[in-house]
Design a protein around this motif. Sequence first.
Motif, PDB file in Angstrom:
ATOM      1  N   UNK A 168       0.833  -1.205   0.000  1.00 24.45           N
ATOM      2  CA  UNK A 168       0.000   0.000   0.000  1.00 24.45           C
ATOM      3  C   UNK A 168       0.871   1.258   0.000  1.00 24.45           C
TER       4      UNK A 168
ATOM      5  N   UNK B 218       2.328   1.650  -3.416  1.00 25.37           N
ATOM      6  CA  UNK B 218       1.312   2.126  -4.368  1.00 25.37           C
ATOM      7  C   UNK B 218       1.021   3.612  -4.149  1.00 25.37           C
ATOM      8  N   UNK B 219       0.895   4.010  -2.880  1.00 28.93           N
ATOM      9  CA  UNK B 219       0.624   5.417  -2.585  1.00 28.93           C
ATOM     10  C   UNK B 219       1.773   6.311  -3.051  1.00 28.93           C
TER      11      UNK B 219
ATOM     12  N   UNK C 110       1.227   7.078  -6.587  1.00 33.86           N
ATOM     13  CA  UNK C 110       0.195   8.111  -6.777  1.00 33.86           C
ATOM     14  C   UNK C 110       0.776   9.497  -6.507  1.00 33.86           C
TER      15      UNK C 110
ATOM     16  N   UNK D 179       2.161  10.955  -9.368  1.00 36.85           N
ATOM     17  CA  UNK D 179       1.210  11.040 -10.473  1.00 36.85           C
ATOM     18  C   UNK D 179       1.221   9.842 -11.407  1.00 36.85           C
ATOM     19  N   UNK D 180       1.551   8.651 -10.866  1.00 37.88           N
ATOM     20  CA  UNK D 180       1.510   7.454 -11.706  1.00 37.88           C
ATOM     21  C   UNK D 180       0.221   6.687 -11.467  1.00 37.88           C
ATOM     22  N   UNK D 181      -0.052   5.745 -12.353  1.00 36.11           N
ATOM     23  CA  UNK D 181      -1.196   4.859 -12.190  1.00 36.11           C
ATOM     24  C   UNK D 181      -0.750   3.681 -11.332  1.00 36.11           C
ATOM     25  N   UNK D 182      -1.641   3.188 -10.470  1.00 35.63           N
ATOM     26  CA  UNK D 182      -1.279   2.050  -9.617  1.00 35.63           C
ATOM     27  C   UNK D 182      -2.454   1.100  -9.456  1.00 35.63           C
ATOM     28  N   UNK D 183      -2.137  -0.179  -9.290  1.00 38.52           N
ATOM     29  CA  UNK D 183      -3.139  -1.126  -8.788  1.00 38.52           C
ATOM     30  C   UNK D 183      -2.511  -1.930  -7.655  1.00 38.52           C
ATOM     31  N   UNK D 184      -3.332  -2.306  -6.694  1.00 43.21           N
ATOM     32  CA  UNK D 184      -2.918  -3.064  -5.504  1.00 43.21           C
ATOM     33  C   UNK D 184      -3.923  -4.193  -5.370  1.00 43.21           C
ATOM     34  N   UNK D 185      -3.487  -5.396  -5.682  1.00 43.07           N
ATOM     35  CA  UNK D 185      -4.433  -6.527  -5.741  1.00 43.07           C
ATOM     36  C   UNK D 185      -4.011  -7.591  -4.727  1.00 43.07           C
ATOM     37  N   UNK D 186      -4.752  -7.715  -3.619  1.00 40.54           N
ATOM     38  CA  UNK D 186      -4.335  -8.647  -2.565  1.00 40.54           C
ATOM     39  C   UNK D 186      -4.931 -10.039  -2.735  1.00 40.54           C
TER      40      UNK D 186
ATOM     41  N   UNK E 146      -4.754  -6.049 -13.496  1.00 45.05           N
ATOM     42  CA  UNK E 146      -4.013  -6.012 -12.227  1.00 45.05           C
ATOM     43  C   UNK E 146      -3.414  -7.369 -11.877  1.00 45.05           C
TER      44      UNK E 146
END
Lengths: 183, 360
Positions: free
Chosen positions: A20, A23-24, A27, A30-37, A62
Amino acid sequence: MKEEIIIAGFGGQGVLSMGKILAYSGIMQDQEVTWMPSYGPEMRGGTANVTVVISDKRISSPIVNAYDTAIILNQQSLNKFEPMVKPGGLLIYDPNGITRHPVRKDITIYSIEAVEEAAKLGNAKAYNMIVLGAFLKLKQIVKMENVIKGLKKSIPERHHHLIPMNEQAIEVGMGAAKEIHQV
Amino acid sequence: MTEKVLKKGNEVIALGAIHCGCDGYFGYPITPQSEIMETLMEEKPWETTGMVVLQAESEIASINMVHGGACCGKKVMTSSSSPGMSLMCEGLSYLAGSELPCVLVNVVRGGPGLGTIQPSQGDYFQAVKGGGHGDYRVIVLAPFSAQEMYDFVWLGFDLAFKYRTPVLILTDGMIGQMMEKVELRPQKPRLSDQEVAELYGSWATTGKPTTRQENIITSLALEARVHEALNQKLQAKYRVIEESEVRFETLQCEDADYILVAYGSMARICESAVELARSQGIKLGLLRPITLFPFPVKEIERMIPQLKGIMSVELSTGQMVEDIRLAVSGKVPVTFYGRLGGVIPTPQEVLDAFKTNYMK
Protein backbone atom coordinates in the motif's frame (compact mmCIF):
# COMPACT_ATOMS: atom_id res chain seq x y z
CA MET A 1 7.85 2.89 -17.00
CA LYS A 2 5.83 -0.07 -15.80
CA GLU A 3 6.83 -2.17 -12.80
CA GLU A 4 4.92 -5.33 -11.84
CA ILE A 5 5.71 -6.47 -8.31
CA ILE A 6 4.61 -9.38 -6.12
CA ILE A 7 5.14 -9.14 -2.36
CA ALA A 8 4.51 -12.43 -0.57
CA GLY A 9 4.97 -13.83 2.91
CA PHE A 10 3.09 -14.75 6.08
CA GLY A 11 0.05 -12.83 7.28
CA GLY A 12 1.25 -10.33 9.90
CA GLN A 13 4.59 -9.55 8.24
CA GLY A 14 3.18 -6.34 6.83
CA VAL A 15 3.05 -7.53 3.23
CA LEU A 16 -0.19 -5.74 2.38
CA SER A 17 0.78 -2.45 4.06
CA MET A 18 4.20 -2.47 2.35
CA GLY A 19 2.37 -2.79 -0.96
CA LYS A 20 0.00 0.00 0.00
CA ILE A 21 2.83 2.39 0.87
CA LEU A 22 4.54 1.57 -2.42
CA ALA A 23 1.31 2.13 -4.37
CA TYR A 24 0.62 5.42 -2.59
CA SER A 25 4.18 6.56 -3.40
CA GLY A 26 3.34 5.99 -7.07
CA ILE A 27 0.19 8.11 -6.78
CA MET A 28 2.24 10.87 -5.11
CA GLN A 29 4.32 11.13 -8.28
CA ASP A 30 1.21 11.04 -10.47
CA GLN A 31 1.51 7.45 -11.71
CA GLU A 32 -1.20 4.86 -12.19
CA VAL A 33 -1.28 2.05 -9.62
CA THR A 34 -3.14 -1.13 -8.79
CA TRP A 35 -2.92 -3.06 -5.50
CA MET A 36 -4.43 -6.53 -5.74
CA PRO A 37 -4.33 -8.65 -2.57
CA SER A 38 -5.03 -12.25 -1.81
CA TYR A 39 -7.90 -12.07 0.64
CA GLY A 40 -10.00 -14.28 2.85
CA PRO A 41 -9.02 -17.12 5.18
CA GLU A 42 -5.44 -17.22 3.92
CA MET A 43 -4.89 -13.76 5.43
CA ARG A 44 -5.60 -15.06 8.91
CA GLY A 45 -2.22 -16.58 9.75
CA GLY A 46 -1.53 -18.24 6.44
CA THR A 47 0.25 -16.83 3.43
CA ALA A 48 -0.55 -13.34 2.22
CA ASN A 49 0.44 -11.73 -1.05
CA VAL A 50 -0.24 -8.59 -2.98
CA THR A 51 0.44 -7.66 -6.59
CA VAL A 52 1.35 -4.00 -7.07
CA VAL A 53 1.59 -2.46 -10.53
CA ILE A 54 3.02 1.05 -10.94
CA SER A 55 2.91 2.55 -14.42
CA ASP A 56 3.11 5.81 -16.32
CA LYS A 57 0.11 4.67 -18.38
CA ARG A 58 -3.35 3.26 -17.69
CA ILE A 59 -3.05 -0.25 -16.21
CA SER A 60 -5.18 -2.90 -17.86
CA SER A 61 -4.90 -6.16 -15.94
CA PRO A 62 -4.01 -6.01 -12.23
CA ILE A 63 -3.21 -9.74 -12.49
CA VAL A 64 -0.08 -10.44 -14.50
CA ASN A 65 1.61 -13.38 -16.18
CA ALA A 66 5.07 -12.68 -14.73
CA TYR A 67 6.72 -10.19 -12.39
CA ASP A 68 9.53 -7.64 -12.79
CA THR A 69 10.23 -7.96 -9.06
CA ALA A 70 9.33 -10.58 -6.46
CA ILE A 71 9.76 -9.67 -2.77
CA ILE A 72 9.62 -12.97 -0.90
CA LEU A 73 9.36 -13.44 2.84
CA ASN A 74 8.73 -17.16 3.39
CA GLN A 75 9.49 -20.56 1.86
CA GLN A 76 6.04 -21.27 0.38
CA SER A 77 6.09 -17.94 -1.43
CA LEU A 78 9.61 -18.52 -2.73
CA ASN A 79 8.56 -21.91 -4.13
CA LYS A 80 5.48 -20.39 -5.72
CA PHE A 81 6.83 -17.14 -7.15
CA GLU A 82 10.50 -17.75 -8.05
CA PRO A 83 9.46 -19.37 -11.36
CA MET A 84 7.19 -16.38 -12.12
CA VAL A 85 9.91 -13.70 -12.19
CA LYS A 86 10.57 -12.39 -15.72
CA PRO A 87 14.00 -13.36 -17.14
CA GLY A 88 16.33 -10.51 -16.17
CA GLY A 89 13.99 -9.58 -13.31
CA LEU A 90 14.72 -9.11 -9.62
CA LEU A 91 14.10 -11.36 -6.62
CA ILE A 92 14.60 -10.03 -3.08
CA TYR A 93 14.15 -12.46 -0.20
CA ASP A 94 14.66 -12.71 3.52
CA PRO A 95 16.74 -15.88 4.12
CA ASN A 96 15.37 -16.22 7.67
CA GLY A 97 13.58 -19.58 7.81
CA ILE A 98 14.45 -20.43 4.20
CA THR A 99 15.86 -23.92 3.68
CA ARG A 100 15.64 -24.10 -0.12
CA HIS A 101 17.25 -20.96 -1.52
CA PRO A 102 16.53 -19.46 -4.96
CA VAL A 103 18.32 -21.23 -7.78
CA ARG A 104 17.59 -19.30 -10.98
CA LYS A 105 20.56 -17.98 -12.92
CA ASP A 106 18.62 -15.72 -15.31
CA ILE A 107 17.41 -13.26 -12.66
CA THR A 108 19.12 -10.92 -10.21
CA ILE A 109 18.84 -12.12 -6.61
CA TYR A 110 19.41 -10.12 -3.42
CA SER A 111 18.87 -11.12 0.19
CA ILE A 112 17.77 -8.84 3.00
CA GLU A 113 18.25 -10.02 6.59
CA ALA A 114 15.26 -8.02 7.75
CA VAL A 115 14.44 -10.06 10.87
CA GLU A 116 18.00 -9.55 12.09
CA GLU A 117 18.08 -5.86 11.17
CA ALA A 118 14.72 -5.26 12.87
CA ALA A 119 16.08 -6.93 16.02
CA LYS A 120 19.15 -4.65 15.90
CA LEU A 121 16.82 -1.65 15.66
CA GLY A 122 14.92 -3.07 18.62
CA ASN A 123 11.67 -2.84 16.67
CA ALA A 124 10.14 -5.96 15.15
CA LYS A 125 7.43 -3.79 13.55
CA ALA A 126 10.04 -2.08 11.37
CA TYR A 127 10.44 -5.38 9.52
CA ASN A 128 8.45 -4.57 6.39
CA MET A 129 9.98 -1.09 6.04
CA ILE A 130 13.46 -2.63 6.08
CA VAL A 131 12.40 -4.93 3.25
CA LEU A 132 10.87 -1.97 1.40
CA GLY A 133 14.18 -0.11 1.80
CA ALA A 134 16.04 -2.93 0.08
CA PHE A 135 13.61 -2.77 -2.84
CA LEU A 136 13.83 1.02 -3.13
CA LYS A 137 17.62 0.81 -3.20
CA LEU A 138 17.57 -1.72 -6.07
CA LYS A 139 14.67 -0.29 -8.09
CA GLN A 140 14.55 3.47 -7.95
CA ILE A 141 11.04 3.77 -9.36
CA VAL A 142 9.70 6.04 -6.62
CA LYS A 143 11.48 8.94 -4.97
CA MET A 144 12.12 8.85 -1.23
CA GLU A 145 10.17 12.09 -0.69
CA ASN A 146 7.15 10.44 -2.35
CA VAL A 147 7.54 7.36 -0.17
CA ILE A 148 7.33 9.60 2.90
CA LYS A 149 4.26 11.29 1.44
CA GLY A 150 2.86 7.81 0.71
CA LEU A 151 3.53 6.78 4.32
CA LYS A 152 1.65 9.81 5.59
CA LYS A 153 -1.35 8.92 3.43
CA SER A 154 -1.25 5.21 4.31
CA ILE A 155 -1.13 5.38 8.08
CA PRO A 156 -3.69 7.09 10.31
CA GLU A 157 -2.75 10.52 11.62
CA ARG A 158 -2.54 9.28 15.20
CA HIS A 159 0.47 7.17 14.12
CA HIS A 160 2.27 9.93 12.22
CA HIS A 161 4.84 10.29 15.02
CA LEU A 162 6.14 6.88 13.89
CA ILE A 163 7.10 8.16 10.43
CA PRO A 164 10.73 9.05 11.36
CA MET A 165 11.15 5.51 12.73
CA ASN A 166 9.78 4.09 9.45
CA GLU A 167 12.11 6.35 7.47
CA GLN A 168 15.06 5.13 9.52
CA ALA A 169 14.05 1.48 8.89
CA ILE A 170 13.86 2.14 5.14
CA GLU A 171 17.39 3.57 5.25
CA VAL A 172 18.65 0.55 7.18
CA GLY A 173 17.11 -1.69 4.53
CA MET A 174 18.76 0.32 1.76
CA GLY A 175 22.14 -0.38 3.29
CA ALA A 176 21.53 -4.02 4.16
CA ALA A 177 20.57 -5.59 0.82
CA LYS A 178 23.18 -8.23 -0.13
CA GLU A 179 23.89 -9.32 -3.67
CA ILE A 180 23.56 -13.08 -4.19
CA HIS A 181 23.50 -13.26 -7.96
CA GLN A 182 23.61 -10.63 -10.69
CA VAL A 183 22.60 -11.02 -14.32
CA MET B 1 -11.41 20.44 -6.46
CA THR B 2 -11.06 16.72 -6.74
CA GLU B 3 -9.06 14.61 -4.34
CA LYS B 4 -7.05 11.54 -5.43
CA VAL B 5 -6.92 8.65 -2.99
CA LEU B 6 -5.76 5.03 -2.99
CA LYS B 7 -8.79 2.99 -1.98
CA LYS B 8 -10.45 -0.39 -2.36
CA GLY B 9 -13.44 -0.65 -4.67
CA ASN B 10 -15.63 -1.51 -1.68
CA GLU B 11 -14.42 1.52 0.27
CA VAL B 12 -15.26 3.96 -2.51
CA ILE B 13 -18.76 2.51 -2.87
CA ALA B 14 -19.24 3.83 0.66
CA LEU B 15 -17.58 7.17 -0.10
CA GLY B 16 -19.61 7.50 -3.31
CA ALA B 17 -22.79 6.99 -1.31
CA ILE B 18 -21.87 9.68 1.21
CA HIS B 19 -20.64 12.17 -1.40
CA CYS B 20 -23.63 11.84 -3.74
CA GLY B 21 -26.00 12.75 -0.94
CA CYS B 22 -27.38 9.32 -0.09
CA ASP B 23 -29.96 9.40 2.71
CA GLY B 24 -29.65 5.87 4.04
CA TYR B 25 -27.70 2.63 3.87
CA PHE B 26 -29.14 -0.57 5.33
CA GLY B 27 -27.06 -3.73 5.20
CA TYR B 28 -25.86 -6.94 6.74
CA PRO B 29 -22.19 -8.00 6.67
CA ILE B 30 -20.89 -10.66 4.30
CA THR B 31 -17.47 -11.27 2.71
CA PRO B 32 -16.21 -9.96 0.29
CA GLN B 33 -18.15 -6.68 0.66
CA SER B 34 -18.01 -5.94 4.39
CA GLU B 35 -15.68 -2.96 3.82
CA ILE B 36 -18.68 -1.06 2.45
CA MET B 37 -20.44 -0.90 5.80
CA GLU B 38 -17.14 -0.77 7.71
CA THR B 39 -16.12 2.35 5.78
CA LEU B 40 -19.53 3.94 6.35
CA MET B 41 -19.21 3.24 10.09
CA GLU B 42 -15.70 4.76 10.12
CA GLU B 43 -16.78 7.83 8.17
CA LYS B 44 -19.78 8.45 10.47
CA PRO B 45 -21.79 10.38 7.83
CA TRP B 46 -24.67 10.78 10.31
CA GLU B 47 -22.50 13.41 11.99
CA THR B 48 -21.84 15.29 8.73
CA THR B 49 -24.48 14.88 6.02
CA GLY B 50 -27.09 13.28 8.26
CA MET B 51 -27.04 10.02 6.27
CA VAL B 52 -28.41 7.01 8.18
CA VAL B 53 -26.18 3.91 8.32
CA LEU B 54 -27.83 0.89 9.86
CA GLN B 55 -26.83 -2.73 10.30
CA ALA B 56 -30.09 -4.62 10.06
CA GLU B 57 -30.77 -8.04 11.58
CA SER B 58 -30.68 -9.73 8.17
CA GLU B 59 -30.54 -9.16 4.43
CA ILE B 60 -34.33 -9.50 4.27
CA ALA B 61 -34.74 -6.72 6.81
CA SER B 62 -32.18 -4.59 4.92
CA ILE B 63 -33.99 -4.73 1.59
CA ASN B 64 -37.33 -3.97 3.23
CA MET B 65 -35.81 -0.95 5.01
CA VAL B 66 -34.67 0.16 1.55
CA HIS B 67 -38.28 -0.30 0.39
CA GLY B 68 -39.54 1.94 3.19
CA GLY B 69 -36.97 4.65 2.50
CA ALA B 70 -37.59 4.55 -1.24
CA CYS B 71 -41.35 4.98 -0.70
CA CYS B 72 -40.54 8.30 0.98
CA GLY B 73 -38.54 9.48 -2.05
CA LYS B 74 -35.23 9.09 -0.22
CA LYS B 75 -31.93 8.05 -1.80
CA VAL B 76 -31.45 4.67 -0.16
CA MET B 77 -29.22 1.69 -0.83
CA THR B 78 -27.97 -1.66 0.36
CA SER B 79 -25.15 -4.01 -0.52
CA SER B 80 -24.46 -7.69 -0.15
CA SER B 81 -22.75 -10.64 -1.74
CA SER B 82 -24.29 -13.57 -3.58
CA PRO B 83 -26.00 -15.63 -0.81
CA GLY B 84 -27.24 -12.41 0.79
CA MET B 85 -28.41 -11.13 -2.57
CA SER B 86 -30.52 -14.27 -3.02
CA LEU B 87 -32.29 -13.41 0.23
CA MET B 88 -32.94 -9.89 -1.06
CA CYS B 89 -34.51 -10.99 -4.33
CA GLU B 90 -38.07 -11.13 -3.00
CA GLY B 91 -37.71 -7.54 -1.82
CA LEU B 92 -36.14 -6.56 -5.13
CA SER B 93 -39.15 -7.87 -7.02
CA TYR B 94 -41.45 -5.79 -4.77
CA LEU B 95 -39.28 -2.68 -5.33
CA ALA B 96 -39.41 -3.16 -9.11
CA GLY B 97 -43.15 -3.89 -9.05
CA SER B 98 -43.77 -0.78 -6.95
CA GLU B 99 -41.56 1.32 -9.27
CA LEU B 100 -39.26 2.44 -6.49
CA PRO B 101 -35.80 3.96 -6.99
CA CYS B 102 -32.84 2.52 -5.06
CA VAL B 103 -29.29 1.29 -5.54
CA LEU B 104 -28.14 -2.23 -4.71
CA VAL B 105 -24.58 -3.51 -4.83
CA ASN B 106 -23.76 -7.20 -5.28
CA VAL B 107 -20.06 -7.94 -4.74
CA VAL B 108 -20.33 -11.41 -6.21
CA ARG B 109 -18.65 -14.49 -4.73
CA GLY B 110 -18.69 -18.05 -6.03
CA GLY B 111 -21.87 -20.15 -5.75
CA PRO B 112 -24.16 -22.02 -5.78
CA GLY B 113 -25.05 -22.25 -2.11
CA LEU B 114 -22.48 -20.97 0.35
CA GLY B 115 -19.84 -21.51 -2.35
CA THR B 116 -16.63 -19.57 -1.85
CA ILE B 117 -15.69 -16.05 -0.83
CA GLN B 118 -13.45 -15.70 -3.89
CA PRO B 119 -14.50 -13.55 -6.88
CA SER B 120 -17.06 -14.85 -9.36
CA GLN B 121 -19.45 -13.64 -12.05
CA GLY B 122 -21.92 -16.43 -11.44
CA ASP B 123 -24.79 -14.08 -10.54
CA TYR B 124 -25.17 -12.66 -14.06
CA PHE B 125 -28.46 -14.51 -14.66
CA GLN B 126 -29.82 -13.47 -11.28
CA ALA B 127 -28.92 -9.82 -11.90
CA VAL B 128 -29.91 -9.51 -15.54
CA LYS B 129 -32.85 -11.91 -15.88
CA GLY B 130 -34.62 -11.01 -12.66
CA GLY B 131 -33.66 -13.00 -9.58
CA GLY B 132 -36.99 -12.37 -7.91
CA HIS B 133 -40.39 -13.41 -9.26
CA GLY B 134 -42.39 -11.79 -12.00
CA ASP B 135 -41.75 -9.86 -15.21
CA TYR B 136 -39.29 -7.23 -14.14
CA ARG B 137 -35.82 -5.97 -14.95
CA VAL B 138 -33.37 -3.79 -13.08
CA ILE B 139 -30.70 -1.63 -14.64
CA VAL B 140 -27.41 -3.48 -14.10
CA LEU B 141 -24.11 -1.55 -14.05
CA ALA B 142 -20.80 -3.46 -14.20
CA PRO B 143 -17.83 -1.38 -12.96
CA PHE B 144 -14.32 -2.53 -13.92
CA SER B 145 -12.23 -0.23 -11.73
CA ALA B 146 -12.32 1.39 -8.30
CA GLN B 147 -13.07 4.69 -10.05
CA GLU B 148 -16.17 3.22 -11.67
CA MET B 149 -17.25 1.73 -8.34
CA TYR B 150 -17.31 5.30 -7.02
CA ASP B 151 -18.85 6.90 -10.12
CA PHE B 152 -21.55 4.26 -10.59
CA VAL B 153 -23.07 4.97 -7.17
CA TRP B 154 -23.73 8.51 -8.46
CA LEU B 155 -24.88 7.25 -11.86
CA GLY B 156 -26.95 4.52 -10.23
CA PHE B 157 -29.00 6.98 -8.19
CA ASP B 158 -29.44 9.26 -11.21
CA LEU B 159 -30.84 6.38 -13.28
CA ALA B 160 -32.89 4.98 -10.38
CA PHE B 161 -34.75 8.27 -9.95
CA LYS B 162 -34.96 9.01 -13.69
CA TYR B 163 -36.80 5.72 -14.31
CA ARG B 164 -38.13 4.96 -10.83
CA THR B 165 -36.47 1.58 -10.82
CA PRO B 166 -33.93 -0.32 -8.74
CA VAL B 167 -30.38 -0.13 -10.11
CA LEU B 168 -27.96 -2.96 -9.36
CA ILE B 169 -24.20 -2.51 -9.34
CA LEU B 170 -22.86 -5.97 -10.22
CA THR B 171 -19.24 -6.36 -9.26
CA ASP B 172 -17.06 -9.02 -7.66
CA GLY B 173 -14.49 -9.67 -4.94
CA MET B 174 -11.64 -8.73 -7.23
CA ILE B 175 -12.86 -5.20 -8.02
CA GLY B 176 -14.14 -4.82 -4.45
CA GLN B 177 -10.84 -5.77 -2.81
CA MET B 178 -8.46 -4.13 -5.28
CA MET B 179 -7.02 -0.69 -4.46
CA GLU B 180 -6.60 1.91 -7.19
CA LYS B 181 -6.32 5.63 -7.57
CA VAL B 182 -9.76 7.24 -7.30
CA GLU B 183 -10.72 10.84 -7.90
CA LEU B 184 -13.30 11.88 -5.36
CA ARG B 185 -15.90 14.54 -6.10
CA PRO B 186 -17.00 17.36 -3.82
CA GLN B 187 -19.78 16.59 -1.36
CA LYS B 188 -23.27 17.00 -2.80
CA PRO B 189 -25.75 18.06 -0.12
CA ARG B 190 -28.62 15.70 0.72
CA LEU B 191 -32.03 16.88 -0.39
CA SER B 192 -34.17 18.52 2.27
CA ASP B 193 -37.62 17.07 3.02
CA GLN B 194 -39.12 20.03 1.20
CA GLU B 195 -36.99 19.40 -1.90
CA VAL B 196 -37.94 15.71 -1.86
CA ALA B 197 -41.64 16.66 -1.66
CA GLU B 198 -41.25 19.10 -4.57
CA LEU B 199 -39.31 16.67 -6.77
CA TYR B 200 -41.04 13.38 -5.96
CA GLY B 201 -44.30 14.42 -4.33
CA SER B 202 -46.23 13.20 -7.38
CA TRP B 203 -45.59 9.59 -6.37
CA ALA B 204 -43.68 9.39 -3.07
CA THR B 205 -45.29 9.15 0.35
CA THR B 206 -44.02 12.52 1.50
CA GLY B 207 -47.19 13.51 3.33
CA LYS B 208 -50.55 14.34 1.77
CA PRO B 209 -51.21 17.98 0.96
CA THR B 210 -54.80 19.15 0.60
CA THR B 211 -54.26 19.75 -3.12
CA ARG B 212 -54.21 16.07 -4.19
CA GLN B 213 -55.27 12.53 -3.37
CA GLU B 214 -52.99 10.37 -1.25
CA ASN B 215 -50.16 8.53 -3.05
CA ILE B 216 -50.46 4.77 -2.78
CA ILE B 217 -47.37 2.69 -3.48
CA THR B 218 -48.04 -0.98 -4.08
CA SER B 219 -47.21 -3.86 -6.40
CA LEU B 220 -50.56 -5.54 -5.67
CA ALA B 221 -53.08 -5.55 -8.54
CA LEU B 222 -55.72 -8.24 -8.13
CA GLU B 223 -57.91 -6.94 -10.93
CA ALA B 224 -56.81 -8.63 -14.18
CA ARG B 225 -56.78 -5.56 -16.39
CA VAL B 226 -55.15 -3.39 -13.76
CA HIS B 227 -52.41 -5.99 -13.35
CA GLU B 228 -51.91 -6.31 -17.08
CA ALA B 229 -51.69 -2.51 -17.41
CA LEU B 230 -49.14 -2.35 -14.57
CA ASN B 231 -46.95 -4.87 -16.38
CA GLN B 232 -47.36 -3.12 -19.73
CA LYS B 233 -46.26 0.12 -18.09
CA LEU B 234 -43.19 -1.59 -16.65
CA GLN B 235 -42.33 -3.17 -20.00
CA ALA B 236 -42.73 0.16 -21.82
CA LYS B 237 -40.26 1.65 -19.34
CA TYR B 238 -37.78 -1.19 -19.96
CA ARG B 239 -38.02 -0.60 -23.74
CA VAL B 240 -37.15 3.10 -23.18
CA ILE B 241 -34.20 2.03 -21.01
CA GLU B 242 -33.06 -0.35 -23.77
CA GLU B 243 -33.22 2.50 -26.28
CA SER B 244 -31.55 5.16 -24.15
CA GLU B 245 -29.25 3.71 -21.52
CA VAL B 246 -26.96 1.17 -23.22
CA ARG B 247 -23.38 1.81 -22.18
CA PHE B 248 -20.29 -0.04 -23.39
CA GLU B 249 -16.63 0.47 -24.21
CA THR B 250 -14.66 -0.96 -27.12
CA LEU B 251 -10.92 -1.53 -27.41
CA GLN B 252 -9.19 -2.12 -30.76
CA CYS B 253 -12.46 -3.18 -32.39
CA GLU B 254 -12.23 -1.02 -35.55
CA ASP B 255 -10.23 -3.55 -37.59
CA ALA B 256 -10.84 -6.62 -35.41
CA ASP B 257 -11.45 -10.03 -36.97
CA TYR B 258 -12.33 -11.45 -33.58
CA ILE B 259 -13.55 -9.91 -30.33
CA LEU B 260 -13.58 -10.90 -26.70
CA VAL B 261 -16.66 -9.86 -24.73
CA ALA B 262 -16.09 -9.40 -21.01
CA TYR B 263 -17.39 -7.21 -18.19
CA GLY B 264 -16.08 -6.06 -14.82
CA SER B 265 -12.94 -7.79 -13.54
CA MET B 266 -12.65 -10.03 -16.60
CA ALA B 267 -12.62 -7.01 -18.91
CA ARG B 268 -9.41 -5.89 -17.18
CA ILE B 269 -7.74 -9.24 -17.84
CA CYS B 270 -9.05 -9.24 -21.42
CA GLU B 271 -7.65 -5.76 -22.09
CA SER B 272 -4.18 -7.17 -21.45
CA ALA B 273 -4.99 -10.27 -23.50
CA VAL B 274 -5.91 -8.00 -26.44
CA GLU B 275 -2.61 -6.07 -26.07
CA LEU B 276 -0.77 -9.40 -26.05
CA ALA B 277 -2.64 -10.62 -29.15
CA ARG B 278 -1.98 -7.38 -31.03
CA SER B 279 1.75 -7.69 -30.27
CA GLN B 280 1.58 -11.03 -32.10
CA GLY B 281 -0.30 -9.56 -35.07
CA ILE B 282 -3.67 -11.10 -34.17
CA LYS B 283 -6.54 -8.70 -34.92
CA LEU B 284 -8.37 -9.12 -31.62
CA GLY B 285 -10.61 -6.53 -29.98
CA LEU B 286 -12.59 -6.21 -26.76
CA LEU B 287 -16.23 -5.25 -26.22
CA ARG B 288 -16.91 -4.37 -22.60
CA PRO B 289 -20.59 -4.05 -21.71
CA ILE B 290 -20.93 -1.45 -18.95
CA THR B 291 -24.68 -1.94 -18.68
CA LEU B 292 -25.59 -5.65 -18.62
CA PHE B 293 -29.26 -4.70 -18.74
CA PRO B 294 -29.72 -3.04 -21.16
CA PHE B 295 -27.24 -5.24 -23.06
CA PRO B 296 -25.33 -3.72 -26.02
CA VAL B 297 -27.24 -5.83 -28.57
CA LYS B 298 -27.09 -3.23 -31.35
CA GLU B 299 -23.33 -2.79 -31.04
CA ILE B 300 -22.83 -6.54 -31.41
CA GLU B 301 -25.21 -6.59 -34.41
CA ARG B 302 -23.29 -3.71 -35.96
CA MET B 303 -19.98 -5.58 -35.68
CA ILE B 304 -21.23 -8.92 -37.05
CA PRO B 305 -20.22 -8.35 -40.73
CA GLN B 306 -16.55 -7.78 -39.86
CA LEU B 307 -16.21 -10.65 -37.35
CA LYS B 308 -15.00 -14.23 -37.76
CA GLY B 309 -15.68 -15.13 -34.15
CA ILE B 310 -16.53 -13.96 -30.64
CA MET B 311 -15.34 -15.37 -27.31
CA SER B 312 -17.14 -14.58 -24.07
CA VAL B 313 -14.82 -14.55 -21.06
CA GLU B 314 -16.49 -14.90 -17.66
CA LEU B 315 -15.83 -16.08 -14.11
CA SER B 316 -18.76 -18.47 -14.50
CA THR B 317 -19.76 -21.55 -16.47
CA GLY B 318 -21.20 -19.35 -19.22
CA GLN B 319 -24.05 -16.93 -18.59
CA MET B 320 -23.51 -13.69 -20.53
CA VAL B 321 -22.57 -15.88 -23.50
CA GLU B 322 -26.29 -16.65 -23.90
CA ASP B 323 -27.09 -12.96 -24.42
CA ILE B 324 -24.26 -12.68 -26.95
CA ARG B 325 -25.67 -15.69 -28.85
CA LEU B 326 -29.13 -14.07 -28.86
CA ALA B 327 -27.64 -10.86 -30.30
CA VAL B 328 -25.56 -12.74 -32.88
CA SER B 329 -28.43 -15.03 -33.87
CA GLY B 330 -26.17 -17.69 -35.34
CA LYS B 331 -24.40 -15.39 -37.80
CA VAL B 332 -20.93 -15.67 -36.21
CA PRO B 333 -19.40 -18.46 -34.08
CA VAL B 334 -19.60 -17.66 -30.36
CA THR B 335 -17.37 -19.57 -27.94
CA PHE B 336 -16.80 -19.35 -24.22
CA TYR B 337 -13.92 -19.39 -21.73
CA GLY B 338 -14.53 -19.33 -18.00
CA ARG B 339 -12.87 -20.18 -14.70
CA LEU B 340 -14.40 -20.88 -11.31
CA GLY B 341 -13.63 -21.04 -7.61
CA GLY B 342 -11.81 -17.73 -7.58
CA VAL B 343 -9.26 -18.85 -10.16
CA ILE B 344 -8.64 -15.65 -12.09
CA PRO B 345 -7.07 -16.42 -15.45
CA THR B 346 -3.97 -14.50 -16.51
CA PRO B 347 -4.04 -12.57 -19.79
CA GLN B 348 -1.85 -15.33 -21.30
CA GLU B 349 -4.38 -18.00 -20.33
CA VAL B 350 -7.20 -16.01 -21.95
CA LEU B 351 -5.17 -15.65 -25.14
CA ASP B 352 -4.28 -19.38 -25.11
CA ALA B 353 -8.00 -20.22 -24.78
CA PHE B 354 -8.80 -17.90 -27.69
CA LYS B 355 -6.13 -19.56 -29.85
CA THR B 356 -7.45 -23.01 -28.95
CA ASN B 357 -10.94 -21.95 -30.04
CA TYR B 358 -10.08 -20.05 -33.22
CA MET B 359 -6.48 -20.38 -34.37
CA LYS B 360 -6.13 -24.11 -34.84
